[in-house]
Design a protein around this motif. Structure first.
Motif, PDB file in Angstrom:
ATOM      1  N   PRO A 204      10.002   6.313  -4.648  1.00 35.09           N
ATOM      2  CA  PRO A 204       9.839   5.001  -5.509  1.00 35.09           C
ATOM      3  C   PRO A 204       9.375   3.930  -4.710  1.00 35.09           C
ATOM      4  N   GLY A 205       8.273   3.164  -4.872  1.00 31.82           N
ATOM      5  CA  GLY A 205       7.705   1.941  -4.160  1.00 31.82           C
ATOM      6  C   GLY A 205       7.101   2.169  -2.819  1.00 31.82           C
ATOM      7  N   VAL A 206       7.008   3.675  -2.396  1.00 36.86           N
ATOM      8  CA  VAL A 206       6.476   3.931  -1.215  1.00 36.86           C
ATOM      9  C   VAL A 206       5.162   4.467  -1.198  1.00 36.86           C
ATOM     10  N   ARG A 207       4.251   4.216  -0.960  1.00 37.51           N
ATOM     11  CA  ARG A 207       2.759   4.731  -1.084  1.00 37.51           C
ATOM     12  C   ARG A 207       2.100   4.831   0.167  1.00 37.51           C
ATOM     13  N   LEU A 208       1.522   6.203   0.612  1.00 36.76           N
ATOM     14  CA  LEU A 208       0.724   6.313   1.724  1.00 36.76           C
ATOM     15  C   LEU A 208      -0.826   5.993   1.374  1.00 36.76           C
ATOM     16  N   LEU A 209      -1.335   5.269   1.978  1.00 33.05           N
ATOM     17  CA  LEU A 209      -2.718   4.777   1.972  1.00 33.05           C
ATOM     18  C   LEU A 209      -3.713   5.419   2.938  1.00 33.05           C
ATOM     19  N   PRO A 210      -4.924   6.273   2.637  1.00 29.17           N
ATOM     20  CA  PRO A 210      -5.665   6.639   3.864  1.00 29.17           C
ATOM     21  C   PRO A 210      -6.357   5.288   4.555  1.00 29.17           C
ATOM     22  N   THR A 211      -6.364   5.490   5.798  1.00 34.27           N
ATOM     23  CA  THR A 211      -6.923   4.325   6.693  1.00 34.27           C
ATOM     24  C   THR A 211      -7.374   5.054   7.967  1.00 34.27           C
ATOM     25  N   PRO A 212      -8.509   5.871   7.589  1.00 32.81           N
ATOM     26  CA  PRO A 212      -9.204   6.672   8.886  1.00 32.81           C
ATOM     27  C   PRO A 212      -9.837   6.111   9.783  1.00 32.81           C
ATOM     28  N   GLY A 213     -10.150   6.518  10.903  1.00 27.16           N
ATOM     29  CA  GLY A 213     -10.924   6.120  11.817  1.00 27.16           C
ATOM     30  C   GLY A 213     -10.402   6.011  13.335  1.00 27.16           C
ATOM     31  N   VAL A 221       1.199   2.356   5.292  1.00 28.38           N
ATOM     32  CA  VAL A 221       2.452   2.529   4.091  1.00 28.38           C
ATOM     33  C   VAL A 221       2.289   1.189   3.435  1.00 28.38           C
ATOM     34  N   GLU A 222       2.307   1.443   2.121  1.00 26.30           N
ATOM     35  CA  GLU A 222       2.412   0.381   1.365  1.00 26.30           C
ATOM     36  C   GLU A 222       3.753   0.507   0.414  1.00 26.30           C
ATOM     37  N   LEU A 223       4.592  -0.738   0.508  1.00 31.66           N
ATOM     38  CA  LEU A 223       5.680  -0.839  -0.056  1.00 31.66           C
ATOM     39  C   LEU A 223       5.635  -1.862  -1.345  1.00 31.66           C
ATOM     40  N   SER A 224       6.132  -1.470  -2.557  1.00 32.15           N
ATOM     41  CA  SER A 224       6.024  -2.285  -3.748  1.00 32.15           C
ATOM     42  C   SER A 224       7.335  -2.167  -4.370  1.00 32.15           C
ATOM     43  N   SER A 225       7.845  -3.546  -4.687  1.00 32.43           N
ATOM     44  CA  SER A 225       9.205  -3.691  -5.690  1.00 32.43           C
ATOM     45  C   SER A 225       9.313  -4.979  -6.052  1.00 32.43           C
ATOM     46  N   ALA A 226       9.625  -4.901  -7.463  1.00 33.32           N
ATOM     47  CA  ALA A 226       9.816  -6.111  -8.289  1.00 33.32           C
ATOM     48  C   ALA A 226       8.506  -7.201  -8.295  1.00 33.32           C
ATOM     49  N   ALA A 230       4.206  -5.118   0.542  1.00 39.02           N
ATOM     50  CA  ALA A 230       4.170  -5.251   1.836  1.00 39.02           C
ATOM     51  C   ALA A 230       3.375  -3.936   2.472  1.00 39.02           C
ATOM     52  N   LEU A 231       2.468  -4.055   3.592  1.00 41.91           N
ATOM     53  CA  LEU A 231       1.849  -2.983   4.075  1.00 41.91           C
ATOM     54  C   LEU A 231       2.042  -2.766   5.553  1.00 41.91           C
ATOM     55  N   ILE A 232       2.275  -1.609   5.799  1.00 40.49           N
ATOM     56  CA  ILE A 232       2.454  -1.392   7.380  1.00 40.49           C
ATOM     57  C   ILE A 232       1.334  -0.825   7.886  1.00 40.49           C
ATOM     58  N   THR A 233       0.779  -1.360   8.826  1.00 37.86           N
ATOM     59  CA  THR A 233      -0.472  -0.941   9.458  1.00 37.86           C
ATOM     60  C   THR A 233      -0.764   0.267  10.154  1.00 37.86           C
ATOM     61  N   GLY A 234       0.256   1.013  10.587  1.00 32.34           N
ATOM     62  CA  GLY A 234      -0.093   1.872  11.615  1.00 32.34           C
ATOM     63  C   GLY A 234      -0.974   1.474  12.614  1.00 32.34           C
ATOM     64  N   ASP A 235      -1.997   2.323  13.158  1.00 32.72           N
ATOM     65  CA  ASP A 235      -2.758   1.918  14.124  1.00 32.72           C
ATOM     66  C   ASP A 235      -4.138   1.348  13.579  1.00 32.72           C
ATOM     67  N   CYS A 236      -4.291   1.272  12.121  1.00 32.33           N
ATOM     68  CA  CYS A 236      -5.775   0.661  11.598  1.00 32.33           C
ATOM     69  C   CYS A 236      -5.990  -0.670  12.003  1.00 32.33           C
ATOM     70  N   ILE A 237      -4.876  -1.385  12.591  1.00 28.37           N
ATOM     71  CA  ILE A 237      -4.761  -2.748  13.072  1.00 28.37           C
ATOM     72  C   ILE A 237      -3.765  -2.971  14.112  1.00 28.37           C
ATOM     73  N   HIS A 238      -4.191  -3.003  15.440  1.00 27.11           N
ATOM     74  CA  HIS A 238      -3.336  -2.797  16.634  1.00 27.11           C
ATOM     75  C   HIS A 238      -2.658  -4.196  16.981  1.00 27.11           C
ATOM     76  N   HIS A 239      -3.430  -5.328  16.604  1.00 27.42           N
ATOM     77  CA  HIS A 239      -3.274  -6.658  17.168  1.00 27.42           C
ATOM     78  C   HIS A 239      -3.943  -7.490  16.202  1.00 27.42           C
ATOM     79  N   PRO A 240      -3.095  -8.914  16.110  1.00 27.50           N
ATOM     80  CA  PRO A 240      -3.775  -9.834  15.068  1.00 27.50           C
ATOM     81  C   PRO A 240      -5.011 -10.413  15.513  1.00 27.50           C
TER      82      PRO A 240
END
Length: 307
Positions: A204-213, A221-226, A230-240
């Motif tokens: 519930p509230g946790v979704r995997l999104l494909p970010t290939p490359g 990892v997308e988080l949704s509540s109320a 939020a979105l946890i990047t993995g390595d599709c973005i290493h650095h700002p």
């Protein structure tokens, strides 16, 4: 690089936390990565590039304008379900990268202090199967490697597993699979998830999104509540720095063009929203909101709360 473990988790600083509606996210630190990591990983992020972006300093780049990066996990409490996103480098493992070889960190103590003792973790999400994201999948037990989280299901994308199953891997990568991936499969704890273009719900509230490359089956990892996200990047973005230059890729991207396309599409979707971006290798403050800046983006940092 830290090499000292702590016997008493109470000696350690508390993990920073963020709230996303009713979801709590903890950053559990493993190690800061050495200064040479940035020039190796993102060779296009030269000191001249960094100098043109003052907001990267001092948090995301040092006084020599070299990028700062870190290794950490995100431990997530979703209505009592305990989820860990990525497991870092791991201790005592033979690695070709000298900064990762035979590491001796206090990661498990930090995880326990954050309220996620290994036996209490319910779900481990592996954004992709790279050495610095799977290391604490297992721990040493004599001469064997056994699952660190024996009561958890370990989840990764089926596309990711199938790619590596057919890849011609060099010996260091085969070693990583032997000590950190195959033992969880052999213990029957590995679940492969089909992740279509619209994503896959895993809790519930946790979704995997494909970010290939970066890899073919990498996920964010997308988080949704109320009404919050939020979105946890993995390595599709290493650095700002990649917010300013979305086409700036990593030296280990398997498909650089796809990685850049994924990154730009993701940043476009986040820009100007209240979605909290949590960087899997961003050094503290680690998180923030994406806002437009010219024809690219910048990060407005939002440090976690230390309680």
């Amino acid at each position: 690089m830290p090499t000292t473990t702590h016997d008493d988790a109470t000696d350690l600083p508390d993990a920073p936390t963020w709230t996303v509606g009713d979801i709590t996210v903890h950053r559990v630190d493993e190690v800061p990565l050495p200064a040479q990591t940035g020039p190796w990983l993102l060779p296009g992020a030269t000191p001249e590039i960094v100098a043109r972006t003052p907001w990267l300093q001092p948090d995301f780049a040092d006084e020599q304008r070299v990028l700062r990066l870190a290794s950490h996990s995100f431990a997530i409490d979703v209505h009592g379900l305990r989820i860990l996103v990525d497991t870092g480098i791991g201790n005592g493992k033979q690695r070709a990268n000298p900064a990762w070889d035979d590491l001796n960190s206090d990661y498990l103590q930090r995880l326990t202090q954050a309220g996620f003792a290994p036996e209490t973790v319910d779900l481990v999400v592996l954004t992709h199967l790279h050495t610095d994201h799977v290391g604490w999948n297992t721990r040493a037990d004599g001469a064997s490697w056994v699952p660190t989280f024996p009561n958890a299901r370990y989840v990764t994308a089926r596309t990711e597993w199938e790619y590596w199953a057919g890849a011609d891997m060099d010996e260091p990568r085969r070693q990583m699979f032997r000590d950190s991936v195959h033992p969880i499969r052999d213990a029957g704890l590995l679940d492969l998830v089909d992740v279509p273009s619209g994503g896959a719900d895993i809790a519930p509230g946790v979704r995997l999104l494909p970010t290939p490359g970066h890899t073919p089956g990498q996920v964010a990892v997308e988080l949704s509540s109320a009404g919050e996200h939020a979105l946890i990047t993995g390595d599709c973005i290493h650095h700002p720095v990649q917010l300013i230059h979305p086409d700036l890729g990593s030296c280990v991207d398997i498909d650089p063009a796809a990685a850049a396309r994924t990154r730009r599409e993701l940043l476009t979707s986040l820009s100007g929203t209240r979605t909290l971006l949590l960087g899997s290798h961003f050094p503290p403050p680690t998180a923030g909101h994406v806002i437009p800046e010219g024809d690219s983006y910048r990060l407005v940092a939002l440090p976690g709360t230390v309680r």
